[in-house]
Design a protein around this motif. Structure first.
Motif, short mmCIF file in Angstrom:
data_model
loop_
_atom_site.label_atom_id
_atom_site.label_comp_id
_atom_site.label_asym_id
_atom_site.label_seq_id
_atom_site.Cartn_x
_atom_site.Cartn_y
_atom_site.Cartn_z
N PRO A 140 0.81 -1.24 0.00
CA PRO A 140 0.00 0.00 0.00
C PRO A 140 0.83 1.27 0.00
O PRO A 140 0.29 2.36 -0.21
CB PRO A 140 -0.80 -0.12 1.31
N PHE A 141 2.14 1.16 0.23
CA PHE A 141 2.97 2.34 0.48
C PHE A 141 4.04 2.54 -0.59
O PHE A 141 5.09 3.14 -0.34
CB PHE A 141 3.60 2.22 1.86
N ASN A 143 6.27 4.02 -3.22
CA ASN A 143 6.70 5.42 -3.39
C ASN A 143 7.12 5.64 -4.84
O ASN A 143 8.13 5.08 -5.30
CB ASN A 143 7.87 5.71 -2.45
N ASP A 323 2.58 5.66 5.23
CA ASP A 323 1.60 6.75 5.13
C ASP A 323 0.21 6.20 5.41
O ASP A 323 -0.34 5.43 4.61
CB ASP A 323 1.65 7.36 3.73
N ARG A 326 -2.72 6.17 2.85
CA ARG A 326 -2.84 5.17 1.77
C ARG A 326 -3.48 3.87 2.23
O ARG A 326 -3.67 2.96 1.43
CB ARG A 326 -1.46 4.88 1.20
N ARG A 328 -6.33 2.37 2.70
CA ARG A 328 -7.74 2.60 2.38
C ARG A 328 -8.68 1.60 3.03
O ARG A 328 -9.89 1.87 3.12
CB ARG A 328 -7.93 2.57 0.86
N ARG A 335 -8.63 6.57 10.29
CA ARG A 335 -7.35 6.90 9.64
C ARG A 335 -6.92 8.33 9.95
O ARG A 335 -5.73 8.61 10.15
CB ARG A 335 -7.53 6.71 8.13
#
Length: 419
Positions: A140-141, A143, A323, A326, A328, A335
């Motif tokens: 999910p992270f 970059n 982060d 992100r 979701r 969150r």
């Protein structure tokens, strides 16, 4: 209602589940075992960490990587890089033996409900849980440099997008980055018949030194100790004392998470890389636009000069950034209200890995700004699993008293198949 739902079945999720099952918690484990390792790393990659530092965590001390290799007539030797596929197979073997059952479903939502949570899956199931541990890995992270965000996938991708690099045979490919992912991806591209180059902001490439022998004199061992994150005292501190990192000021922890154990290539990769891959150092990507059948990159040198570079495809080997925004699957009002570490987008955690939302626990990359760089590596799973279990037990005790639930029998049915 379940005591704990573990979301994710990579090294951290499986290790947490093994500890929770051994403690007798009523448990569900949701996710595709070793998914990021199986689906998002190119064929031919080798494990950067030493085999003895790559065990998943079982509270009995069993089910080690060495156990797996012995059972399958494989060699796991200090100083000899292990194929990534062997480690992936080990993780799945561990899950089959140390965890009652892993269900291959995708979690689509985690919602607070009274004193607990509802965990929703892509099968439509809603699972009631007193506590939830999010061990979602790194995917999910991802970059991606902002100049590449508007380019279509046939022109720009992330290194984690590729399992098979043969599609680039005969193509000019530019790899952005200077860490192990960038350098090894470039080598594998070369060996698959592509024409890669590496573009990096760094003014030089860093290479890890070969590991010292395990058996050596006491003075040499004291000067340059082994650790799960490499040799040397800094690596030993980060690997063995994540509890001490957490006690530092938040700004210091964020800086450590961002800078400690910076980008470097494995020692065994250097002789394959240097003769085969051209490098542009000290160059920052300023813009990227489609051009003919490829991409035109606009680069800025550290001395202020600019230049353009045409390439068929760009691979951003630029790592992962923790982060919460992100994540979701976590509903927005949770969150956005979680306390974070300093100016980061990572959750502030207790000593037991519990967030500011009671009963919600985190593991893996998102915990690095709380506990340090070992949380970016498999080696951190052992510390995490033991401490997180104690945090869960403390939370469950707060809610219902210290009642022990008998450990459920291992379910012999195959795991449900899903995405």
């Amino acid at each position: 209602m379940y005591d704990l739902v573990v979301v994710g079945a990579g090294p951290y999720g499986l290790s947490i589940a093994a500890h929770a099952a051994a403690a007798g918690l009523r448990l569900r484990v949701l996710g595709r075992p070793m998914a990021s390792w199986r689906d998002h790393m190119p064929d031919g990659m080798l494990l950067k960490s030493e085999p003895w530092a790559s065990d998943l965590s079982d509270p009995s001390g069993g089910h080690t990587l060495a156990d797996y290799c012995t059972a399958h007539d494989l060699t796991a030797e200090h100083g000899v890089p292990l194929p990534l596929d062997t480690f992936t197979a080990y993780g799945r073997w561990f899950g089959e033996r140390a965890v009652p059952q892993v269900e291959e479903v995708t979690v689509t939502g985690v919602r607070p409900d009274g004193d607990g949570f509802h965990v929703e899956t892509d099968t439509g199931e809603r699972i009631a849980a007193r506590t939830v541990a999010l061990a979602v890995g790194v995917m999910p992270f991802v970059n991606r440099p902002w100049p590449l965000l508007e380019l279509p996938p046939d022109l720009a991708s992330h290194s984690s997008d590729h399992r098979d690099l043969r599609r680039f045979r005969g193509q000019d490919v530019t790899v952005i980055g200077s860490g192990q992912a960038a350098l090894e991806t470039a080598v594998l591209l070369t060996e698959q018949g592509a024409r890669p180059r590496v573009v990096a902001r760094a003014d030089r490439l860093r290479w890890n030194a070969p590991p010292q022998p395990l058996d050596r004199g006491r003075l040499r061992a004291l000067r340059d100790p082994h650790s799960g994150l490499g040799t040397g005292w800094p690596s030993r501190l980060w690997s063995e004392m994540p509890w001490a990192v957490r006690r530092l000021p938040s700004a210091t922890r964020v800086r450590i998470a961002e800078t400690a154990l910076g980008p470097a290539g494995a020692w065994w990769l250097r002789e394959r890389f240097e003769p085969a891959v051209p490098v542009l150092l000290g160059h920052r990507l300023r813009a990227a636009v489609p051009h003919d059948d490829g991409v035109r990159l606009h680069l800025a040198h550290t001395d202020g000069a600019t230049e353009t570079l045409d390439t068929r495809h760009v691979v951003a080997a630029t790592g992962f950034r923790p982060d919460l925004g992100r994540l979701r699957l976590l509903v927005p009002h949770v969150r956005t209200t979680l306390r974070t570490v300093g100016g980061s987008r990572a959750p502030e955690l207790s000593a037991g890995f519990e967030s500011s939302w009671p009963g919600l626990f985190f593991a893996g990359l998102l915990t690095a700004p709380s506990f340090g760089p070992s949380m970016r590596f498999v080696y951190g799973a052992d510390f995490t699993a033991a401490r997180l279990l104690r945090g869960v037990q403390r939370r469950l005790g707060d809610r219902r008293g210290a009642t022990t639930i008998p450990r459920p029998a291992r379910d012999s049915a195959p795991a449900a198949q899903g995405t």
